[in-house]
Design a protein around this motif. Sequence first.
Motif, PDB file in Angstrom:
ATOM      1  N   TYR A   1     171.508  37.162  31.977  1.00 30.07           N
ATOM      2  CA  TYR A   1     171.689  36.619  30.623  1.00 30.07           C
ATOM      3  C   TYR A   1     170.705  37.285  29.647  1.00 30.07           C
ATOM      4  O   TYR A   1     171.111  37.770  28.576  1.00 30.07           O
ATOM      5  CB  TYR A   1     171.498  35.097  30.644  1.00 30.07           C
ATOM      6  N   ILE A   2     169.435  37.356  30.033  1.00 28.22           N
ATOM      7  CA  ILE A   2     168.438  37.949  29.120  1.00 28.22           C
ATOM      8  C   ILE A   2     168.715  39.452  28.953  1.00 28.22           C
ATOM      9  O   ILE A   2     168.563  40.012  27.860  1.00 28.22           O
ATOM     10  CB  ILE A   2     166.997  37.681  29.627  1.00 28.22           C
ATOM     11  N   ALA A   3     169.185  40.106  30.019  1.00 24.26           N
ATOM     12  CA  ALA A   3     169.519  41.539  29.923  1.00 24.26           C
ATOM     13  C   ALA A   3     170.588  41.753  28.848  1.00 24.26           C
ATOM     14  O   ALA A   3     170.506  42.710  28.061  1.00 24.26           O
ATOM     15  CB  ALA A   3     169.993  42.068  31.277  1.00 24.26           C
TER      16      ALA A   3
ATOM     17  N   GLU B   1     174.444  47.133  21.296  1.00 27.17           N
ATOM     18  CA  GLU B   1     175.135  48.055  22.221  1.00 27.17           C
ATOM     19  C   GLU B   1     175.663  47.333  23.462  1.00 27.17           C
ATOM     20  O   GLU B   1     176.407  47.918  24.252  1.00 27.17           O
ATOM     21  CB  GLU B   1     174.191  49.184  22.682  1.00 27.17           C
ATOM     22  N   GLY B   2     175.270  46.084  23.665  1.00 25.65           N
ATOM     23  CA  GLY B   2     175.644  45.346  24.881  1.00 25.65           C
ATOM     24  C   GLY B   2     176.850  44.450  24.668  1.00 25.65           C
ATOM     25  O   GLY B   2     177.479  44.472  23.600  1.00 25.65           O
ATOM     26  N   PRO B   3     177.163  43.608  25.677  1.00 27.42           N
ATOM     27  CA  PRO B   3     178.358  42.757  25.619  1.00 27.42           C
ATOM     28  C   PRO B   3     178.333  41.734  24.484  1.00 27.42           C
ATOM     29  O   PRO B   3     179.382  41.268  24.040  1.00 27.42           O
ATOM     30  CB  PRO B   3     178.365  42.048  26.979  1.00 27.42           C
TER      31      PRO B   3
ATOM     32  N   LYS C   1     175.426  42.158  19.244  1.00 23.37           N
ATOM     33  CA  LYS C   1     174.497  41.923  18.116  1.00 23.37           C
ATOM     34  C   LYS C   1     173.058  42.003  18.616  1.00 23.37           C
ATOM     35  O   LYS C   1     172.794  41.829  19.821  1.00 23.37           O
ATOM     36  CB  LYS C   1     174.762  40.567  17.455  1.00 23.37           C
ATOM     37  N   ASN C   2     172.152  42.249  17.685  1.00 21.58           N
ATOM     38  CA  ASN C   2     170.732  42.357  18.052  1.00 21.58           C
ATOM     39  C   ASN C   2     170.078  40.979  18.042  1.00 21.58           C
ATOM     40  O   ASN C   2     170.403  40.132  17.210  1.00 21.58           O
ATOM     41  CB  ASN C   2     169.993  43.268  17.066  1.00 21.58           C
ATOM     42  N   TYR C   3     169.157  40.784  18.989  1.00 21.75           N
ATOM     43  CA  TYR C   3     168.395  39.531  19.056  1.00 21.75           C
ATOM     44  C   TYR C   3     166.915  39.833  18.851  1.00 21.75           C
ATOM     45  O   TYR C   3     166.419  40.887  19.274  1.00 21.75           O
ATOM     46  CB  TYR C   3     168.555  38.878  20.440  1.00 21.75           C
ATOM     47  N   ASN C   4     166.198  38.886  18.245  1.00 23.18           N
ATOM     48  CA  ASN C   4     164.748  38.973  18.111  1.00 23.18           C
ATOM     49  C   ASN C   4     164.121  38.029  19.142  1.00 23.18           C
ATOM     50  O   ASN C   4     164.782  37.091  19.596  1.00 23.18           O
ATOM     51  CB  ASN C   4     164.365  38.543  16.689  1.00 23.18           C
TER      52      ASN C   4
END
Length: 325
Positions: free
Chosen positions: A211-213, A220-222, A225-228
């Motif tokens: 999940y964290i990955a 670029e992942g599933p 969106k980008n997370y902070n």
Amino acid sequence: MSHPIFKDQLRSLDNQALASTLDCLAETCKDISQQLKRGELAGILGAAGNENVQGEEQKKLDVIANDLIKQALAGCDAVRGLASEEEDDVVGLSEAPGLLVTFDPLDGSSNIDINSMVGTIFSILPSDTTGPVTEAEFLKPGREQVAAGYVLYGPSTMLAVTTGDGVEMYTLDPVSGDFMLTREAHIPQTAKEFAINMSNQRFWASSVQDYIAELLQGAEGPRGKNYNMRWVAAMVADVHRVLCRGGVFMYPWDARDPNKPGKLRLMYEANPMAFLVEQAGGQCCTPEGPILDLQPEEIHQRVPVILGAAEEVTRCVSMHADVAA
Ligand code: AFP
């Protein structure tokens, strides 16, 4: 703009026993806030020189905050008993039916010495039992809480509270000495911020690693969106951020100590926060389901916690289910 005062708001509660207990907690937290403000000048920082029942080093301020709350609740007629992170056993205050208060007097106390955020977390349960107070009567699912909240000692001192009808946040006015209503909490369904202690990554279950990955892969992942990422190391401050601007907070199970199913305590950390988070429109779960439905087994029980934006909590829990299937 006028801000309603907490004391006045309490007058509109039908349950006056609950109102007086909440008032007592809020007043005591003002005293704790004063002590914290004097910091090193008061000579109250550092270790108390002993451990609590969880085997954790107690800070002087853990002990001071615990004693202040315990003393105040002992003077509150509505309270039948209490349980605290800093007390080995439950404490009986009355033999009449009444309210049971569980609390973490100073959550995040390792932050004290660096002048960073800490807080007091509390949960209130009803009890219609008479006679001597027992641990068994505290062991009710979090759904039975009649109120829960915390006081965050940050740049300003804030009280967040729910009695089952939304979450109100009050700011302590240093001039009048009143908690003034300044905000209502609403957690958006989606999130762009997560909070977890990444240094434990290698000990997590594979589902949490996965999940964290996903979050770390960003746009670029599933998840696309980008997370902070944020980590205050005081649950009270991390959950406050989630209640104010959304996100997800986790202290999952990890393999460091087989005797600990999680780090956070169910009765005075996870349950009150779960009540607040659900009332603000979010979710709070273990991998098996909602925290508030758990049947507690003992007062100092630990649980894994995933809380915040519904979309994130659902995703993380479903990844656990996939691994278990
Ligand atoms: P302390 O009160 O002992 O500092 O513990 C705080 C806490 O229980 C919780 O408030 C934090 O989220 C968590 O521990 C921080 O844990 P880490 O030490 O793993 O960052």
